[in-house]
Scaffold this motif. Structure first.
Motif, PDB file in Angstrom:
ATOM      1  N   VAL A   1      19.203   2.598  69.489  1.00  0.00           N
ATOM      2  CA  VAL A   1      19.445   1.257  68.964  1.00  0.00           C
ATOM      3  C   VAL A   1      20.940   0.939  68.986  1.00  0.00           C
TER       4      VAL A   1
ATOM      5  N   ASN B   1      19.629   4.918  64.574  1.00  0.00           N
ATOM      6  CA  ASN B   1      19.112   5.561  65.775  1.00  0.00           C
ATOM      7  C   ASN B   1      20.112   5.359  66.919  1.00  0.00           C
TER       8      ASN B   1
ATOM      9  N   CYS C   1      22.674  -2.080  70.943  1.00  0.00           N
ATOM     10  CA  CYS C   1      23.600  -2.979  70.234  1.00  0.00           C
ATOM     11  C   CYS C   1      24.962  -3.015  70.921  1.00  0.00           C
TER      12      CYS C   1
ATOM     13  N   THR D   1      19.002   1.012  62.561  1.00  0.00           N
ATOM     14  CA  THR D   1      20.208   0.936  63.388  1.00  0.00           C
ATOM     15  C   THR D   1      20.973   2.260  63.418  1.00  0.00           C
TER      16      THR D   1
END
Length: 139
Positions: free
Chosen positions: A78, A75, A82, A73
């Motif tokens: 990502v 990254n 999210c 998470t």
């Protein structure tokens, strides 16, 4: 009698099928925009449910998997995904409350419905901004 039938036909609203090219130029009321975004956010949440469950599983399985979860998470791509899911959830939640109130016949007048649609859009965006700032570590 023929004249009255023609008057009835003229007074009826015209429903048009809009193509994708016309969609950008089409002036949709705020309530219509909220309705379409409510459907899009619900579909996004449903389609991304395996990803959400995977992240949840990785965060709870063990200490090692939690460290992998944090690395995954971290990254930026990502985090953007999210953030999109966070917006989907918050918008879907706020619009759902609006629709529950409309089902109770609260705010069904045109001006009230327009105002509540605008409130839903801006509250969803504001809450997403607050959570997004936390997601990206700005506070």
């Amino acid at each position: 009698m023929v004249d009255s039938q023609q008057n009835v036909k003229k007074d009826r609203p015209v429903y048009r099928n809009i193509g994708l090219a016309q969609l950008i130029k089409y002036r949709l009321p705020w309530a219509g925009k909220v309705s379409i975004l409510h459907r899009i956010s619900g579909a996004a949440l449903f389609l991304m449910l395996p990803f959400i469950l995977y992240l949840f599983d990785q965060s709870l399985a063990s200490e090692l998997s939690y460290q992998k979860f944090q690395a995954f998470t971290g990254n930026i791509l990502v985090k953007i995904i999210c953030l999109g899911l966070i917006w989907s959830f918050l918008h879907h939640f706020c619009a759902g409350i609006r629709y529950l109130l409309l089902d109770l016949e609260i705010g069904v007048e045109k001006s009230e419905a327009n105002r509540s649609a605008i409130v839903v859009l801006f509250v969803g965006i504001a809450l997403t901004a607050v959570v997004g700032l936390k997601l990206f570590g700005l506070y």
